[in-house]
Write an enzyme that holds these catalytic residues in place. Structure first.
Site, PDB file in Angstrom:
ATOM      1  N   HIS A 137       0.818  -1.213   0.000  1.00  0.00           N
ATOM      2  CA  HIS A 137       0.000   0.000   0.000  1.00  0.00           C
ATOM      3  C   HIS A 137       0.851   1.262   0.000  1.00  0.00           C
ATOM      4  O   HIS A 137       0.523   2.240  -0.653  1.00  0.00           O
ATOM      5  CB  HIS A 137      -0.918  -0.006   1.228  1.00  0.00           C
ATOM      6  CG  HIS A 137      -1.897   1.124   1.256  1.00  0.00           C
ATOM      7  ND1 HIS A 137      -3.120   1.069   0.628  1.00  0.00           N
ATOM      8  CD2 HIS A 137      -1.832   2.353   1.832  1.00  0.00           C
ATOM      9  CE1 HIS A 137      -3.761   2.203   0.821  1.00  0.00           C
ATOM     10  NE2 HIS A 137      -3.009   2.994   1.557  1.00  0.00           N
ATOM     11  N   HIS A 159     -10.161   2.146  -0.444  1.00  0.00           N
ATOM     12  CA  HIS A 159     -10.325   1.682   0.937  1.00  0.00           C
ATOM     13  C   HIS A 159     -11.140   0.394   0.890  1.00  0.00           C
ATOM     14  O   HIS A 159     -12.165   0.254   1.545  1.00  0.00           O
ATOM     15  CB  HIS A 159     -11.010   2.752   1.796  1.00  0.00           C
ATOM     16  CG  HIS A 159     -10.284   3.011   3.077  1.00  0.00           C
ATOM     17  ND1 HIS A 159     -10.906   3.153   4.280  1.00  0.00           N
ATOM     18  CD2 HIS A 159      -8.958   3.136   3.349  1.00  0.00           C
ATOM     19  CE1 HIS A 159     -10.009   3.363   5.242  1.00  0.00           C
ATOM     20  NE2 HIS A 159      -8.825   3.358   4.692  1.00  0.00           N
ATOM     21  N   GLN A 208     -10.067   1.762  10.949  1.00  0.00           N
ATOM     22  CA  GLN A 208     -10.058   3.097  11.510  1.00  0.00           C
ATOM     23  C   GLN A 208     -11.480   3.579  11.805  1.00  0.00           C
ATOM     24  O   GLN A 208     -12.431   3.176  11.152  1.00  0.00           O
ATOM     25  CB  GLN A 208      -9.403   4.096  10.539  1.00  0.00           C
ATOM     26  CG  GLN A 208      -8.022   3.687  10.075  1.00  0.00           C
ATOM     27  CD  GLN A 208      -8.055   2.976   8.747  1.00  0.00           C
ATOM     28  OE1 GLN A 208      -8.867   2.099   8.523  1.00  0.00           O
ATOM     29  NE2 GLN A 208      -7.152   3.354   7.870  1.00  0.00           N
ATOM     30  N   GLU A 229      -3.457   4.117  12.718  1.00  0.00           N
ATOM     31  CA  GLU A 229      -3.989   4.910  11.611  1.00  0.00           C
ATOM     32  C   GLU A 229      -5.216   5.707  12.052  1.00  0.00           C
ATOM     33  O   GLU A 229      -6.145   5.940  11.271  1.00  0.00           O
ATOM     34  CB  GLU A 229      -4.302   3.995  10.428  1.00  0.00           C
ATOM     35  CG  GLU A 229      -3.043   3.367   9.853  1.00  0.00           C
ATOM     36  CD  GLU A 229      -3.300   2.398   8.701  1.00  0.00           C
ATOM     37  OE1 GLU A 229      -4.429   2.360   8.188  1.00  0.00           O
ATOM     38  OE2 GLU A 229      -2.348   1.688   8.320  1.00  0.00           O
ATOM     39  N   SER A 230      -5.215   6.131  13.313  1.00  0.00           N
ATOM     40  CA  SER A 230      -6.291   6.995  13.788  1.00  0.00           C
ATOM     41  C   SER A 230      -6.475   8.166  12.832  1.00  0.00           C
ATOM     42  O   SER A 230      -5.506   8.727  12.319  1.00  0.00           O
ATOM     43  CB  SER A 230      -5.973   7.523  15.193  1.00  0.00           C
ATOM     44  OG  SER A 230      -6.003   6.483  16.131  1.00  0.00           O
ATOM     45  N   ASP A 286      -5.718   7.812 -11.120  1.00  0.00           N
ATOM     46  CA  ASP A 286      -6.205   6.447 -11.308  1.00  0.00           C
ATOM     47  C   ASP A 286      -6.139   5.655 -10.020  1.00  0.00           C
ATOM     48  O   ASP A 286      -5.356   5.947  -9.122  1.00  0.00           O
ATOM     49  CB  ASP A 286      -5.410   5.722 -12.395  1.00  0.00           C
ATOM     50  CG  ASP A 286      -3.926   5.625 -12.073  1.00  0.00           C
ATOM     51  OD1 ASP A 286      -3.576   4.960 -11.082  1.00  0.00           O
ATOM     52  OD2 ASP A 286      -3.124   6.213 -12.811  1.00  0.00           O
ATOM     53  N   SER A 296      -4.171  -0.777  -5.630  1.00  0.00           N
ATOM     54  CA  SER A 296      -4.734  -1.671  -4.618  1.00  0.00           C
ATOM     55  C   SER A 296      -4.612  -3.097  -5.126  1.00  0.00           C
ATOM     56  O   SER A 296      -5.251  -3.472  -6.111  1.00  0.00           O
ATOM     57  CB  SER A 296      -6.204  -1.324  -4.350  1.00  0.00           C
ATOM     58  OG  SER A 296      -6.757  -2.250  -3.427  1.00  0.00           O
TER      59      SER A 296
END
Length: 749
Positions: A55, A104, A250, A322-323, A510, A550
């Site tokens: 990622h 996500h 998160q 990753e708050s 993209d 991704s």
């Protein structure tokens, strides 16, 4: 328990560390040891694991992504390109626009509401970090079969998360897509796009320079949510029973983000920051290492100063958290007090956690003990680079040979009528208003066009009416048949959608969604799609400004269709001259632009009528796409076109139905003499659009098309309350509307 300091690490080389559990391969761990000259501390291992993940590091994809730079067309509009939080383009009048699309996906399968909500929040902060005010969002979505029980679990939560977060932020959601296909079962794609606007002089970059400058963390407190998200969750395939590993997703707070946005924009207005970075994937590990790496190279951070929601968090967990709703700024000492004052005014917690040094190391301390001492570039920008093996899959030839020409086609008027109703009531072709009505499309008062228009459009200057249009597209069925052509078709469709509104396409972002890079067949799909997109952008003159990859989107051994989602941004000098989709006035003449061929590979008709996927996708002619765009833009600007709709999924009949329903006006259609009615209505040949031309402008419009060599055939007139394909069938708009609008609510409400 002994704190794992750098000194302790040097003294205990044989201590076992959980590098495999954090997603690192054996050779990657050995490389970390070589870089440091000792074993890493737990905190260093945490940082490398998240920053060397797929990622964050693009380790499997960067060898292919470099084509976007190598083949980039010359563009005077490009102000900031690939490598920053988001790309920036010049749209004239001193304005710059930044936009980006990201994924996500995996978090949204596990916890649909928060996964989707924090996807919106993260992309908004990327745009904010460039110095821009966010002005609109979009969401290209892919789900499993519409009637599958898990789609009914995932989709409502995703839609509620997007709407809940975006609506609370006060950002209009102006477009996107919703696609259903069994290949996304257990692995939905939740992509999020944001557009922001600023003046040229307000562009900010992510770099920490100037020894003595302070590092300030501001926004929400740091909690235990999202720990390991990018290193584990985004780098794992899903088993049939669910995700292989389940780190916490998160948790978003849009009201905190709204305060953060306004606070940050006031800080920008007073020019108080030297560099800035949002905290998204990889959290503090990313923000500190990227700021230091892009700046002068040295930074010292006191990690125990970080404001926490959970006092039990270890240093490693703080670095990996990753708050959401957090930013990291580099501020000159003389500006720190004013920076903190503004944060206090907006009720935003702000803490000086470190400073820029004149060294070349990123050093992190915990209660005075050094727990990280690394060269920041090795964390942020010098991760592994894999030349993954790739090979055209053995089944590709058979798939392409499975020509839809063999499928039974409707031949009579009654059969065509039934096929039209079946098509427009199918989940992918039906109205998505049940979904999009949950999003606020018009908040802020500058939305000019929003779904179901071809592209979303917002005004960015209220005096001159300067505006921008954005469209996202991606047909995974086409890309499965031919990844190179499929990527170019996604680009061409988004480009065409923007031009159909009257805006001039400028640039591309993209989101490349694929299966496991460890599968040579998937890697071949990725390599081909990337090559196709780079070549296409070069031909159209639209540079890629940034985006996202991704990978590992698959359930067990079954990968999703290769799904390159392409966003095209365009500029329009005067939004009052935009072209809508709707047929709005009786007597408008309907013209079909472009050439129709017997191209039904990967088509909506083949899927709906026969559950078929095979053959070749429609051919791409990028010079024709450029010519069509020029005609659409000129016609819009000069008042020659009242409505325009691109032809893509579902072909001509889908476009006609949507334009009739949007305007509440019927159409009388006369098919070209000698043409096959079925092919004319259902073919998905690219490079086409249907337009409504005022009678007074017909001669001027046809002369323009003839002079430029674009085929233009008059096929009908806007008239009555029926879609009447003369000699074949007629469908009253009321019946058409019922078929088009009832499907999605019945499936999901």
């Amino acid at each position: 328990m002994t704190l794992d300091t750098t000194k302790h690490a040097a003294q205990t080389p044989d201590t076992a560390l959980p590098w495999a559990e954090l997603g690192l391969k054996p050779d990657e761990y050995e490389r970390i040891v070589d870089i440091l000259g000792r074993r890493p501390t737990g905190a260093e291992l945490a940082m490398y694991s998240v920053m060397w993940s797929e990622h964050c590091s693009y380790k499997s994809s960067k060898v292919h992504l470099k084509q976007f730079g190598e083949k980039a067309p010359d563009s005077s509009a490009m102000l900031v390109g690939i490598g920053e939080n988001a790309g920036v383009v010049d749209v004239g009048q001193g304005y710059a626009v930044t936009f980006k699309v990201e994924s996500h996906n995996h978090p949204s399968y596990i916890e649909p509401y928060q996964g989707a909500a924090t996807g919106v929040g993260g992309i908004v902060r990327d745009i904010l970090a460039m110095g821009a005010r966010p002005v609109a969002v979009m969401d290209p979505l892919r789900f499993g079969a519409a009637d599958h029980p898990d789609t009914k679990r995932v989709l409502p939560g995703v839609v509620a998360g997007i709407g809940g977060y975006g609506n609370c932020l006060g950002l209009p959601n102006i477009g996107g897509e919703v696609v259903f296909d069994p290949c996304y079962q257990g692995n939905p794609l939740v992509n999020a796009l944001c557009v922001g606007v600023m003046r040229h002089e307000d562009i900010h970059l992510a770099k920490a320079s100037g020894p003595g400058n302070k590092v300030i963390l501001y926004g929400a407190r740091t909690g235990g949510d999202g720990i390991g998200g990018v290193s584990v969750l985004a780098s794992e395939t899903f088993s049939d029973s669910g995700p292989a590993k389940r780190p916490a997703v998160q948790v978003g707070d849009p009201f905190q983000e709204k305060l953060l946005i306004e606070c940050t924009l006031e800080i920008f207005a007073e020019k108080l920051v030297v560099g800035i970075q949002d905290l998204g994937g990889a959290g503090l590990s990313c923000a500190t290492s990227e700021l230091a790496s892009a700046g002068s190279g040295g930074m010292r951070v006191e990690l125990d100063r970080v404001p926490l929601r959970d006092s039990s968090l270890s240093p490693e967990e703080i670095l990996m958290s990753e708050s959401q709703e957090r930013m990291c700024a580099v501020v000159a000492p003389e500006n720190v007090d004013r920076f903190l004052e503004i944060c206090e005014k907006w009720d935003v917690i702000a803490t000086v956690i470190g400073e820029v040094t004149d060294g070349d190391r990123l050093e992190i301390y915990w209660h005075g003990e050094q727990i990280v001492d690394v060269p920041p570039r090795t964390v942020a920008h010098e991760g592994p680079v894999y030349h993954r093996p790739y090979q055209r899959p053995s089944w590709q030839d058979d798939l392409q040979a499975d020509d839809p020409a063999k499928l039974a086609r409707p031949a009579t008027g009654d059969e065509l009528r039934a096929a039209v109703l079946e098509l427009i009531s199918s989940p992918n072709q039906a109205s998505k208003s049940w979904i999009t009505d949950q999003y606020d499309r018009f908040v802020l008062g500058n939305t000019v066009l929003a779904q179901p228009e071809d592209a979303g459009m917002v005004r960015i200057d209220e005096e001159t009416n300067l505006g921008v249009a954005v469209a996202t597209d991606g047909n995974g069925r086409y890309a499965k048949l031919d990844p190179y052509t499929g990527a170019q078709l996604a680009l061409a469709e988004a480009y065409r959608n923007v031009a159909a509104t009257g805006a001039r396409p400028l640039a591309v972002s993209d989101c490349l969604n694929f299966g496991s890079p460890e599968d040579p067949a998937v890697m071949w799909q990725f390599a081909e799609a990337t090559r196709g997109l780079a070549d296409g952008c070069q031909a159209l003159g639209t540079p890629v400004t940034g985006g996202n990859v991704s990978l590992y989107n698959q359930t067990g051994e079954t990968a999703i269709h290769p799904t390159p989602v392409v966003a095209v941004l365009g500029v329009i000098d005067d939004v009052t001259r935009r072209t809508p989709v709707a047929f709005a006035e009786e007597g408008q003449l309907i013209y079909l632009l472009g050439e129709t061929r017997d191209e039904l590979g990967g088509s909506a008709w083949a899927q709906v009528a026969h559950g078929h996927l095979g053959g070749l996708p429609p051919a791409v002619d990028l010079e024709r796409e450029k010519l069509l765009a020029e005609i659409l833009i000129s016609g819009s600007r000069d008042g020659m076109i009242d409505a325009a709709h691109d032809l893509s999924d579902g072909g001509l009949v889908q476009a006609l139905a949507e334009s009739c329903l949007k305007g509440g006006k019927g159409a009388r259609i006369v098919l070209p003499e000698g043409a096959d009615p079925f092919v004319t209505l259902f073919s998905e040949s690219a490079g086409r659009a249907v337009v409504a031309v005022p009678r007074s402008e017909e001669l001027r419009f046809t002369d323009m098309c003839a002079a430029r060599g674009l085929p233009a055939a008059r096929i009908g007139v806007v008239d009555g309350d029926t879609l009447d394909v003369q000699g074949q069938f007629a469908i009253p708009l009321a019946e058409l509307r019922q078929a088009h609008e009832a499907t999605v609510p019945a499936l999901l409400a």
